[in-house]
Scaffold this active site. Structure first.
Site, mmCIF file in Angstrom:
data_model
loop_
_atom_site.group_PDB
_atom_site.id
_atom_site.type_symbol
_atom_site.label_atom_id
_atom_site.label_comp_id
_atom_site.label_asym_id
_atom_site.label_seq_id
_atom_site.Cartn_x
_atom_site.Cartn_y
_atom_site.Cartn_z
ATOM 1 N N GLY A 144 39.648 33.615 39.653
ATOM 2 C CA GLY A 144 40.881 33.972 40.357
ATOM 3 C C GLY A 144 40.663 34.092 41.858
ATOM 4 O O GLY A 144 39.550 33.903 42.356
ATOM 5 N N LEU B 154 40.642 36.692 43.924
ATOM 6 C CA LEU B 154 39.655 37.702 44.289
ATOM 7 C C LEU B 154 38.338 37.498 43.544
ATOM 8 O O LEU B 154 37.259 37.663 44.115
ATOM 9 C CB LEU B 154 40.202 39.089 43.946
ATOM 10 C CG LEU B 154 40.967 39.806 45.042
ATOM 11 C CD1 LEU B 154 41.755 40.964 44.458
ATOM 12 C CD2 LEU B 154 40.020 40.322 46.110
ATOM 13 N N ASP C 243 35.425 33.671 32.702
ATOM 14 C CA ASP C 243 36.843 33.318 32.821
ATOM 15 C C ASP C 243 37.179 32.443 31.616
ATOM 16 O O ASP C 243 36.295 32.080 30.841
ATOM 17 C CB ASP C 243 37.123 32.581 34.143
ATOM 18 C CG ASP C 243 38.567 32.818 34.617
ATOM 19 O OD1 ASP C 243 39.491 32.588 33.819
ATOM 20 O OD2 ASP C 243 38.769 33.223 35.764
ATOM 21 N N TYR D 5 54.140 43.258 35.753
ATOM 22 C CA TYR D 5 52.799 43.377 36.356
ATOM 23 C C TYR D 5 52.577 44.787 36.912
ATOM 24 O O TYR D 5 51.561 45.440 36.629
ATOM 25 C CB TYR D 5 52.696 42.330 37.467
ATOM 26 C CG TYR D 5 51.514 42.460 38.390
ATOM 27 C CD1 TYR D 5 50.221 42.165 37.958
ATOM 28 C CD2 TYR D 5 51.687 42.855 39.720
ATOM 29 C CE1 TYR D 5 49.142 42.255 38.820
ATOM 30 C CE2 TYR D 5 50.607 42.942 40.584
ATOM 31 C CZ TYR D 5 49.343 42.646 40.134
ATOM 32 O OH TYR D 5 48.287 42.734 40.988
HETATM 33 N N1 SER Z 1 49.428 40.005 45.435
HETATM 34 C C1 SER Z 1 49.955 40.540 44.226
HETATM 35 C C2 SER Z 1 51.235 39.878 43.849
HETATM 36 O O1 SER Z 1 51.920 39.433 44.739
HETATM 37 C C3 SER Z 1 50.213 42.014 44.384
HETATM 38 O O2 SER Z 1 49.218 42.709 43.804
HETATM 39 O O3 SER Z 1 51.538 39.850 42.704
#
Ligand code: SER
Length: 318
Positions: free
Chosen positions: A12, A14, A35, A140
């Site tokens: 990903g 990060l 992954d 999320y």
């Molecule tokens: N960058 C992420 C998003 O936009 C926020 O944690 O979902």
């Protein structure tokens, strides 16, 4: 003690950069990237792993003698709204796999990435504090605030050393984000360099908290390295980098690429961005583990353009 680290979601935005940084700190032989699919560039130990597969996770922990887990796998905010139940399911079940494996298999430390998405419409928009309404309005965000509370639960009930930050939107040149609301702040650079124009899906004055990748990674490593007894926050630390609107970002890019043009065509992501804070108060991170961001808007834009421009020139030559 010799640390052996496992990362989920290592491909990903990060995860890719974190994996490289952890390999530099702990050594290639001590970091296992995992992954769903193999990475495009193989630079160290890698295992295919569905992070919701408890058995497979446990097998890897045993096989490599893992002592720390960085659980980066998740479905982000915008993509998550396309299938909220799946988002909740994947984000939570993978975290439970990690928490339970960690608790029962003697894992020393767990890192759990949370997000500004935990805040909702009732949280103050500016200088949003550590303790305020976390009425998250996306699947999320709901999964992240629930995850934070489970992190606290495992810490208090079982003494599991789970650490977490609420990342702002992460801006990176090494890897592309996927499915987030803040992704425009990365995409804009690629479009500016390739086509001199960008159609932004947020309104021009939508200010959001952001952080440059170097700061995001440094925050992660500094938090994980801090003495446990200094950490007062066991849900997730507020973390601040910089704050800006698409309009301000475009103006700064224009300083480097004068021909750059931006248009605005807001879509469903605008509604998500409107729920989130504009700026973050990260007092606890500063006090507890000495956090201080280094990149502001101008530094970040210079760094992004300097990293991406040579790649763009190479692509046009090929
Ligand atoms: N960058 C992420 C998003 O936009 C926020 O944690 O979902």
């Amino acid at each position: 003690m010799k640390e052996k680290i496992l990362i989920t979601g290592a491909n990903g935005q990060l995860g890719t950069v974190l994996t490289d940084s952890l390999r530099q700190v702990f050594g290639l032989e001590n970091v296992v990237a995992t992954d769903l699919h193999p990475p495009t560039a193989q630079t160290g130990m890698y295992a295919t792993l569905d992070a919701t597969d408890t058995k497979a996770l446990r097998t890897l922990i045993k096989k490599f003698g893992i002592t720390q887990i960085y659980h980066m796998a998740a479905i982000l905010s915008a993509k998550g709204e396309q299938d909220p139940v799946r988002t909740w399911d994947l984000n939570m079940s993978s975290f439970f796999c990690v928490l339970e494996a960690a608790r029962t298999m003697g894992i020393q430390k767990v890192f759990f990435p949370s997000s500004i998405a935990v805040f909702g419409k009732n949280a103050p928009k500016t200088n949003t504090s550590q303790f305020t309404y976390c009425d998250a309005g996306t699947a999320y965000g709901i999964s992240k605030i629930a995850g934070e509370n489970w992190a606290l639960y495992y810490y208090e009930k079982y003494g599991l050393d789970v650490r977490s930050v609420r990342y702002p939107g992460v801006i990176s040149h090494q890897s592309l984000p996927g499915g987030g609301t803040t992704d425009y702040a990365v995409a804009i650079f690629h479009h500016a360099l390739q086509k001199q124009s960008y159609d932004c899906y947020l309104k021009k004055d939508t200010i959001l908290p952001m952080i440059y990748i170097d700061d995001a990674i440094r925050a992660t490593l500094e938090l994980m390295d801090a003495p446990a007894n200094q950490l007062r926050i066991r849900t997730s630390y507020n973390l601040a980098g910089m704050s800006f609107s698409p309009e301000a970002l475009a103006a700064e890019i224009k300083n480097h690429l004068p021909d750059f043009q931006i248009n605005y065509t807001p879509d469903s992501r605008q509604k998500i961005a409107d729920q989130w804070p504009q700026s973050i108060d990260d007092q606890y991170a500063r006090e507890d583990w000495g956090w201080k961001s280094k990149f502001d808007l101008a530094n970040m834009v210079s760094a992004m353009v300097n990293h991406l421009k040579p790649l763009q020139q190479l692509n046009t030559q090929l």
